[in-house]
Design an enzyme around this catalytic site. Structure first.
Site, PDB file in Angstrom:
ATOM      1  N   LYS A   1      22.227 -25.150 -37.837  1.00 23.88           N
ATOM      2  CA  LYS A   1      20.552 -25.255 -37.352  1.00 23.88           C
ATOM      3  C   LYS A   1      20.632 -25.135 -35.880  1.00 23.88           C
ATOM      4  O   LYS A   1      19.556 -24.747 -35.394  1.00 23.88           O
ATOM      5  CB  LYS A   1      20.012 -26.735 -37.867  1.00 23.88           C
ATOM      6  CG  LYS A   1      19.959 -26.781 -39.046  1.00 23.88           C
ATOM      7  CD  LYS A   1      18.633 -26.244 -39.600  1.00 23.88           C
ATOM      8  CE  LYS A   1      18.131 -26.155 -40.836  1.00 23.88           C
ATOM      9  NZ  LYS A   1      16.722 -25.634 -41.269  1.00 23.88           N
TER      10      LYS A   1
ATOM     11  N   SER B   1      13.809 -34.985 -40.853  1.00 24.79           N
ATOM     12  CA  SER B   1      14.612 -35.926 -40.865  1.00 24.79           C
ATOM     13  C   SER B   1      16.069 -35.396 -41.165  1.00 24.79           C
ATOM     14  O   SER B   1      16.951 -36.215 -41.526  1.00 24.79           O
ATOM     15  CB  SER B   1      14.198 -36.878 -41.999  1.00 24.79           C
ATOM     16  OG  SER B   1      14.294 -36.012 -43.517  1.00 24.79           O
TER      17      SER B   1
END
Length: 376
Positions: A94, A119
């Site tokens: 990511k 989250s």
């Protein structure tokens, strides 16, 4: 003909709505293309790591068929190449998309900060990207998020705002923070710069293993597999791109598989209840057209498949991987892949894919239970 920068096409496309199928093979029908991915690679090079590719002879042995034709034994050998995004900054792929999207902001916008609701690994990655570039990161985290994820966000300097665990509340809280701070929203996957950033995995992978026959990529919202597919298909059209998707505890919650089956994105399917908590999102408006046109097949894996793949990676490769990161190996070891590989073999061949790349997309797993087992 006059050369038009891809971002001009992109602005026109987004104004028209969701991208459609390619017309005349024009690459600009998608949210990103190889040029944007290569530019992203240069942009993020000072910040992101070029992750290694690992091999494992023990796992390769598990890929051999039960029966091998003695006259052509080597034709049936399948070798796996693991792209270890577990070694990326933040412990997952990511960071590539997060740092690329943040770098694309103007200095004025960057000073106001970035915001997202997550989250998982995207929240930590965006917080780390913002810290790297010395700008604030506002992270909206729903109730019930794992403590290890919260710890990572705080370690990277993210400013956490809690909200109810509903999509509407997450989006409303993000919108409020945007109004109050002027921060720019960087979504987890459905964003051109995020897709381009994740696509750098595909460029690197084909440089490291140029003659891959297939790449297996875990799929959730589709940012990673979209970027990789756009890169891989541009650089090596013969290389297949396969998605690995959890079916969940019920075994019937694979929205990417169902979307591909009916050739229409399925927005109403509930997310799977799965140990792979990073693979529960739906395909996005920008990612679906790429998945529809560039991903060759979807391999659905069970919870047991994922756990067994994790166990192999831990015990045989000595790598830390989270359940979502192990989905690719789970797919490679599945009967579905064996059937696909045999069914699509060329004339006189027993398998279509002999060199298969697998993206280990993340290694952020809560090891608290392990430490407790040692009495710590």
């Amino acid at each position: 003909p006059r050369r038009v920068h891809p971002e001009v096409h992109l602005r026109e496309r987004l104004a028209m709505g969701p991208p459609g199928s390619p017309r005349g093979g024009v690459s600009h029908e998608y949210a990103a293309d190889l040029e944007m991915i290569q530019e992203a690679r240069e942009r993020i090079a000072p910040y992101a790591k070029k992750t290694p590719v690992h091999r494992c002879a023990t796992i390769d042995a598990l890929m051999r068929p039960d029966r091998v034709d003695l006259e052509t034994p080597h034709d049936s050998d399948v070798r796996l190449f693991f792209k270890c995004e577990t070694f990326q900054k933040g412990g997952a792929f990511k960071f590539r998309g997060a740092i690329n999207a943040t770098l694309r902001l103007s200095e004025a916008d960057r000073e106001k900060g970035v915001v997202t609701h997550s989250s998982g690994n995207h929240a930590a990655a965006l917080a780390l990207a913002a810290k790297t570039l010395d700008c604030p990161a506002y992270i909206v985290v729903p109730e019930g998020a794992p403590q290890c994820k919260l710890d990572a966000i705080e370690t990277y300097g993210g400013r956490i705002t809690r909200c109810a665990a509903t999509v509407s509340d997450r989006e409303a809280t993000c919108a409020r923070l945007q109004r109050e701070t002027g921060a720019t929203l960087i979504p987890p996957y459905d964003h051109p710069d995020v897709i381009a950033g994740q696509g750098t995995i595909g460029v690197e992978f084909l440089e490291q293993v140029p003659d891959l026959d297939a790449v297996i990529v875990p799929v959730s919202g589709g940012g990673m597999i979209s970027g990789i597919a756009l890169a891989v298909k541009a650089l090596n059209p013969n290389c297949l791109v396969l998605a690995a998707e959890p079916g969940g505890e019920m075994g019937n919650r694979a929205d990417c598989y169902e979307s591909k089956r009916v050739n229409e994105v399925q927005m109403d399917m509930p997310p799977p209840v799965t140990i792979a908590d990073g693979l529960r999102a739906r395909l996005g408006r920008l990612t679906w057209p790429v998945v529809r046109d560039k991903v060759d097949d979807v391999l659905v894996v069970s919870e047991l498949d994922i756990v067994n793949a994790m166990k192999l990676i831990y015990e045989r490769m000595k790598l830390v991987v989270e359940p979502s990161g192990a989905a690719g190996l789970a797919a490679a070891l599945s009967e579905s892949f064996k059937d696909f590989n045999a069914k699509n073999a060329g004339w006189g061949q027993t398998v279509r894919c002999r060199k298969v790349g697998i993206v280990l997309c993340g290694g952020n797993v809560d090891l608290g239970v392990l430490w407790k087992s040692y009495g710590l």
